[in-house]
Design a protein around this motif. Structure first.
Motif, mmCIF file in Angstrom:
data_model
loop_
_atom_site.group_PDB
_atom_site.id
_atom_site.type_symbol
_atom_site.label_atom_id
_atom_site.label_comp_id
_atom_site.label_asym_id
_atom_site.label_seq_id
_atom_site.Cartn_x
_atom_site.Cartn_y
_atom_site.Cartn_z
ATOM 1 N N HIS A 73 -14.697 -11.712 -6.296
ATOM 2 C CA HIS A 73 -14.862 -10.902 -5.087
ATOM 3 C C HIS A 73 -13.849 -9.765 -5.091
ATOM 4 C CE1 HIS A 73 -16.788 -14.336 -2.483
ATOM 5 N NE2 HIS A 73 -17.493 -14.005 -3.533
ATOM 6 N N ARG A 74 -14.162 -8.702 -4.367
ATOM 7 C CA ARG A 74 -13.157 -7.674 -4.124
ATOM 8 C C ARG A 74 -12.075 -8.255 -3.221
ATOM 9 N NH1 ARG A 74 -17.369 -2.778 -2.911
ATOM 10 N NH2 ARG A 74 -17.413 -1.900 -5.028
ATOM 11 N N ILE A 75 -10.838 -7.922 -3.534
ATOM 12 C CA ILE A 75 -9.700 -8.390 -2.742
ATOM 13 C C ILE A 75 -8.893 -7.178 -2.299
ATOM 14 C CG2 ILE A 75 -7.616 -9.797 -2.691
ATOM 15 C CD1 ILE A 75 -8.828 -11.509 -4.900
ATOM 16 N N VAL A 76 -8.625 -7.111 -1.010
ATOM 17 C CA VAL A 76 -7.797 -6.037 -0.441
ATOM 18 C C VAL A 76 -6.547 -6.676 0.141
ATOM 19 C CG1 VAL A 76 -7.646 -4.183 1.251
ATOM 20 C CG2 VAL A 76 -9.804 -4.597 0.040
ATOM 21 N N GLY A 77 -5.397 -6.212 -0.302
ATOM 22 C CA GLY A 77 -4.130 -6.735 0.194
ATOM 23 C C GLY A 77 -3.652 -5.972 1.415
ATOM 24 N N PHE A 78 -3.064 -6.702 2.365
ATOM 25 C CA PHE A 78 -2.513 -6.099 3.580
ATOM 26 C C PHE A 78 -1.048 -6.522 3.728
ATOM 27 C CE2 PHE A 78 -6.671 -4.843 4.648
ATOM 28 C CZ PHE A 78 -6.681 -4.116 5.833
ATOM 29 N N SER A 79 -0.255 -5.649 4.329
ATOM 30 C CA SER A 79 1.150 -5.942 4.584
ATOM 31 C C SER A 79 1.507 -5.531 6.000
ATOM 32 C CB SER A 79 2.027 -5.175 3.589
ATOM 33 O OG SER A 79 3.354 -5.039 4.071
ATOM 34 N N VAL A 80 2.220 -6.412 6.703
ATOM 35 C CA VAL A 80 2.723 -6.119 8.045
ATOM 36 C C VAL A 80 4.242 -6.105 8.011
ATOM 37 C CG1 VAL A 80 0.749 -7.340 9.029
ATOM 38 C CG2 VAL A 80 2.931 -8.533 8.795
ATOM 39 N N ARG A 81 4.849 -5.708 9.103
ATOM 40 C CA ARG A 81 6.281 -5.951 9.275
ATOM 41 C C ARG A 81 6.551 -6.153 10.757
ATOM 42 N NH1 ARG A 81 11.214 -3.217 8.265
ATOM 43 N NH2 ARG A 81 11.791 -4.589 9.978
ATOM 44 N N GLN A 86 -4.008 -8.039 -8.826
ATOM 45 C CA GLN A 86 -5.375 -8.550 -8.712
ATOM 46 C C GLN A 86 -6.142 -7.873 -7.572
ATOM 47 O OE1 GLN A 86 -6.409 -10.628 -11.054
ATOM 48 N NE2 GLN A 86 -4.334 -10.684 -11.907
ATOM 49 N N PHE A 87 -5.464 -7.058 -6.775
ATOM 50 C CA PHE A 87 -6.129 -6.406 -5.649
ATOM 51 C C PHE A 87 -6.851 -5.148 -6.117
ATOM 52 C CE2 PHE A 87 -2.418 -7.978 -2.753
ATOM 53 C CZ PHE A 87 -2.854 -9.279 -2.921
ATOM 54 N N GLN A 88 -7.951 -4.833 -5.447
ATOM 55 C CA GLN A 88 -8.650 -3.587 -5.730
ATOM 56 C C GLN A 88 -8.176 -2.440 -4.822
ATOM 57 O OE1 GLN A 88 -10.673 -6.645 -5.803
ATOM 58 N NE2 GLN A 88 -10.057 -6.360 -7.944
ATOM 59 N N PHE A 89 -7.514 -2.792 -3.718
ATOM 60 C CA PHE A 89 -7.059 -1.788 -2.763
ATOM 61 C C PHE A 89 -5.994 -2.449 -1.905
ATOM 62 C CE2 PHE A 89 -7.529 1.217 0.851
ATOM 63 C CZ PHE A 89 -7.652 2.418 0.155
ATOM 64 N N ALA A 90 -5.191 -1.632 -1.231
ATOM 65 C CA ALA A 90 -4.134 -2.180 -0.377
ATOM 66 C C ALA A 90 -3.950 -1.298 0.856
ATOM 67 C CB ALA A 90 -2.816 -2.290 -1.153
ATOM 68 N N VAL A 91 -3.585 -1.958 1.952
ATOM 69 C CA VAL A 91 -3.259 -1.271 3.202
ATOM 70 C C VAL A 91 -1.958 -1.891 3.690
ATOM 71 C CG1 VAL A 91 -3.964 -0.740 5.572
ATOM 72 C CG2 VAL A 91 -5.704 -0.931 3.760
ATOM 73 N N GLY A 92 -0.928 -1.074 3.877
ATOM 74 C CA GLY A 92 0.328 -1.740 4.169
ATOM 75 C C GLY A 92 1.348 -0.929 4.909
#
Length: 378
Positions: free
Chosen positions: A190-198, A277-283
């Protein structure tokens, strides 16, 4: 030139002790690069000495906040050099704490190098004065972004400031435990999108939690709908509030069943491998974005501080500050960036070597400083 039998005694003071994987990445690189160049005995002034000794190839670690001034003084006077940094450690509520050892080093005649730090916010006049006093006596002063250099100049620091780059830009991937994908329920088909908060806090006092939770929940739902992607939240500060804030964002999602929060404990190098391994990231977090850049993963950022804006500026990636972003603007940016993801990845690959060269320069400056004839004769 240094003598072959000379083993320099170097102290490193920063936000170390397992609180933040970005800071641990910084220490990993500082110690590796220094040992690669010179024989050194490294003492880390940490917030958790046991954690630092477990994670890093250092000779000694001291829980500096447990030491009296006299105890800290006796440790510092044995050093050939004290390194302050790297990381974003000079801000209003913490600057005086981190600068105690620096001021002791000045009293003892031990040279100080300020290593690729960020600065700010520095609003309190008393804090500005102590920062200026401490840094103006440094043997060498480097910052990791132009925003930090400008702020230090604005508060009156007269010591020449060199802009280098974050040491974590030199981090290398490490193999993951064999059961990682199963434990984290990650399906690489599957496509995996990573997210990061703080979390909000003294280093980021203007973060509006409800605002950014809403933004990220909408963005995550959009990625599920638009890309049929699975969403993975990456806590960079497991012992603080990253995990709680990640779950809070998931709870606001319409497609919460497609989201997960990383459960395992990873070294910075292992997490760097996993981000690949992520295809995209939002952070939001700086080092999550650095990890994405190192792995060639295109990303969209929510800049909450000057240090994040500095990275985007260096990579020629535009995004307004967090407080100026609404859901429509963020989703439009994500949509556009996804369509241009190949171009984004190409831009990152093109600009990364220059940033890494600047990161190496910090270590080169440290080595040159240690090789001065006066070092070790304080």
């Amino acid at each position: 030139m240094s003598k072959p039998d000379k083993r320099y005694r170097v102290g490193i003071s920063g936000s170390y002790g397992g609180l933040n994987l970005g800071d641990e990445a910084i220490l990993t690189v500082i110690t590796r690069e220094l040992r690669r160049c010179l024989p050194v005995h490294i003492t880390v002034f940490s917030r958790n000495a046991a954690d630092t000794l477990q994670r890093h190839a250092v000779d000694q670690a001291l829980t500096i906040r447990d030491l009296t001034r006299a105890e800290a003084r006796s440790e510092i006077e044995q050093l050939d050099l004290l390194v302050l940094g790297g990381g974003g450690i000079l801000y209003d509520s913490e600057a005086a704490v981190y600068l105690r050892e620096v001021l002791l080093a000045h009293e003892l005649g031990v040279p100080v190098m300020v290593y690729a730090i960020s600065a700010g916010p520095l609003r309190a006049g008393s804090v500005r004065r102590i920062v200026k006093e401490a840094l103006d006596q440094a043997a060498l002063l480097t910052v990791r972004d132009r925003q930090g250099a400008r702020l230090l100049e604005d508060i009156g620091v007269r010591e020449p400031i060199q802009v280098t780059a974050d040491p974590a830009l030199l981090l290398e991937p490490e193999p993951l435990p064999d059961d990682t994908l199963v434990r984290e329920s990650l399906d690489l088909s599957h496509r995996i999108v990573g997210f990061s908060v703080r979390e909000p806090g003294p280093a980021a006092p203007e973060i509006d939690v409800d605002h950014y939770h809403h933004l990220l929940a909408n963005a995550a739902d959009f990625m599920v709908d638009r890309l049929d992607a699975d969403i993975v939240f990456v806590p960079m500060e497991r012992q603080h509030m990253d995990i709680q804030h990640s779950h809070a964002v998931v709870a606001k999602m319409q497609c919460a069943q497609r989201a997960s929060v990383l459960k395992g404990e990873y070294t910075p190098g292992q997490l760097l491998q996993l981000v690949g391994q992520f295809q995209f990231a939002v952070g939001m977090r700086l080092h999550f974005l650095i990890f994405a850049a190192l792995r060639g993963v295109p990303f969209v950022s929510l800049p909450y501080a000057a240090k994040v804006s500095g990275l985007l500026q260096a990579l020629d990636m535009d995004m307004p500050p967090l407080g100026n972003v609404n859901s429509g603007r963020l989703l439009a940016n994500i949509d556009h960036s996804w369509d241009l993801r190949a171009d984004l990845a190409t831009k990152i690959r093109a600009r990364l070597p220059q940033l890494q060269a600047r990161a190496r320069k910090t270590n080169n400056l440290l080595v040159e400083l240690l090789n001065r004839p006066s070092i070790g004769k304080h």
